[in-house]
Design an enzyme around this catalytic site. Structure first.
Site, PDB file in Angstrom:
ATOM      1  N   TYR A 186       1.429   9.106 -17.360  1.00 52.81           N
ATOM      2  CA  TYR A 186       0.726  10.284 -16.858  1.00 52.81           C
ATOM      3  C   TYR A 186       1.729  11.387 -16.563  1.00 52.81           C
ATOM      4  CZ  TYR A 186      -1.931  13.324 -13.736  1.00 52.81           C
ATOM      5  OH  TYR A 186      -2.524  14.414 -13.149  1.00 52.81           O
ATOM      6  N   HIS A 228      -3.560  16.339 -17.097  1.00 49.01           N
ATOM      7  CA  HIS A 228      -4.652  17.238 -16.736  1.00 49.01           C
ATOM      8  C   HIS A 228      -4.213  18.668 -17.026  1.00 49.01           C
ATOM      9  CE1 HIS A 228      -5.618  13.725 -14.168  1.00 49.01           C
ATOM     10  NE2 HIS A 228      -6.866  14.150 -14.221  1.00 49.01           N
ATOM     11  N   ASN A 233      -6.808  27.456 -18.643  1.00 53.85           N
ATOM     12  CA  ASN A 233      -5.469  27.687 -19.187  1.00 53.85           C
ATOM     13  C   ASN A 233      -5.475  27.414 -20.682  1.00 53.85           C
ATOM     14  OD1 ASN A 233      -2.743  27.916 -19.731  1.00 53.85           O
ATOM     15  ND2 ASN A 233      -2.097  26.741 -17.939  1.00 53.85           N
ATOM     16  N   GLU A 234      -5.959  28.388 -21.440  1.00 51.69           N
ATOM     17  CA  GLU A 234      -6.101  28.227 -22.883  1.00 51.69           C
ATOM     18  C   GLU A 234      -4.748  28.072 -23.573  1.00 51.69           C
ATOM     19  OE1 GLU A 234      -8.208  31.812 -23.542  1.00 51.69           O
ATOM     20  OE2 GLU A 234     -10.180  30.937 -23.154  1.00 51.69           O
ATOM     21  N   TYR A 240      -0.597  21.799 -26.027  1.00 53.27           N
ATOM     22  CA  TYR A 240      -0.735  20.351 -26.182  1.00 53.27           C
ATOM     23  C   TYR A 240      -1.349  19.987 -27.533  1.00 53.27           C
ATOM     24  CZ  TYR A 240       0.620  19.049 -21.417  1.00 53.27           C
ATOM     25  OH  TYR A 240       1.330  18.819 -20.279  1.00 53.27           O
ATOM     26  N   TYR A 254     -11.313  19.297  -9.767  1.00 55.23           N
ATOM     27  CA  TYR A 254      -9.969  18.727  -9.696  1.00 55.23           C
ATOM     28  C   TYR A 254      -9.018  19.610  -8.883  1.00 55.23           C
ATOM     29  CZ  TYR A 254      -5.611  16.597 -11.314  1.00 55.23           C
ATOM     30  OH  TYR A 254      -4.377  15.987 -11.378  1.00 55.23           O
ATOM     31  N   TYR A 255      -9.085  20.921  -9.134  1.00 56.87           N
ATOM     32  CA  TYR A 255      -8.226  21.859  -8.415  1.00 56.87           C
ATOM     33  C   TYR A 255      -9.013  22.511  -7.279  1.00 56.87           C
ATOM     34  CZ  TYR A 255      -5.188  21.424 -12.499  1.00 56.87           C
ATOM     35  OH  TYR A 255      -4.392  20.937 -13.493  1.00 56.87           O
TER      36      TYR A 255
END
Length: 281
Positions: A186, A228, A233-234, A240, A254-255
């Site tokens: 991770y 994550h 955040n394009e 990635y 999550y945030y």
């Protein structure tokens, strides 16, 4: 991890929630890939550093007491998550070649191929970002004593999960409690100061971790690497994807400090090809 896959919100990992990837983010990445076939996942990372000259200006080394303060400042500056002291204690817990926590050091002048023991550069003041010339070579593998500045880093941890990361959020309870958990890596954090982006350095950081996973005996059998990414955040999602990662589900809420608050799971399986490629280096 057992059947309960929620994490304490006080930890950098946050918590898992149900959801699917947002259409805007997916449409952006899909359209960019359609416009430029080179963006389609191929399983092969792009060229790591742009030139031999540039590779001589970069060192990727385990995080140590000498570099932890700089790493901590960069993380605090660039990321919206407050990492606890425990996180940074883990950063320096294993300052060896098998570490999953690395910093990248930028040298203003290229390093030479051989270490010149008789010639050590003098320093006008010991700035916190400088790597000491007397660094222990067993923990900071550098070709020579050219000082440099910490400009980014990556930190990962090995996890045992009951399912593949692409299934996050996991079914509750697990479909088969007798199934042996597999090892996954991770990515807890990956950050690079903006003047040093678009030079292949971020890819080099990621490759350093993949190399470690594929060559160190203690990580043998690691099935995938995942992270994550903030759903808005394009640029990070595209980054990635171009490095062979797949886009998974969205983890809602999550945030806690961002709007929208979701995080998209990105993951890359490590196959025989990856292991053979890394071991042949």
């Amino acid at each position: 991890m057992g059947s309960n896959c929620r994490r304490n919100r006080a930890e950098p990992g946050g918590a898992y929630y149900e959801g699917s990837a947002t259409s805007d983010a997916l449409n952006f990445v899909t359209q960019r890939a359609a416009d430029n076939p080179r963006l389609l996942p191929s399983g092969e990372a792009p060229s790591v550093l742009q030139s031999q000259h540039q590779s001589q200006q970069v060192s990727i080394v385990p995080i140590t007491e000498a570099t932890i303060s700089s790493f901590r400042r960069i993380i605090s500056l660039l990321l919206p998550i407050r990492y606890p002291d425990k996180f940074f204690a883990e950063s320096i817990a294993n300052p060896t070649s098998s570490s999953l926590a690395r910093v990248v050091i930028w040298h203003e002048r290229p390093r030479t191929a051989k270490r010149k023991q008789e010639q050590k550069p003098s320093h006008s003041g010991d700035a916190p970002d400088l790597v000491p010339s007397n660094s222990n070579s067993s923990t900071t593998t550098q070709p020579d004593d050219v000082p440099g500045t910490v400009v980014g880093g990556i930190q990962c941890r090995l996890e045992q999960l009951p399912f593949h990361p692409s299934l996050i959020p996991f079914p509750k309870p697990p479909l088969d409690d007798s199934e042996s958990p597999r090892k996954y890596c991770y990515i807890q954090t990956l950050a690079l100061l903006s003047p040093y982006r678009s030079k292949g350095i971020g890819t080099a950081l990621l490759e350093a971790i993949i190399t470690t996973l594929c060559t160190e005996q203690s990580y043998k059998g690691t099935a995938s690497i995942y992270a994550h990414v903030w759903e808005a955040n394009e640029e990070a999602l595209e980054w990635y994807v171009t490095r062979g990662f797949q886009i998974g589900n969205v983890v809602k809420g999550y945030y806690t400090r961002l709007k929208p608050a979701g995080a998209i799971i990105v993951w890359k399986d490590l196959g025989v090809k990856d292991y053979l490629r890394q071991q042949s280096k």
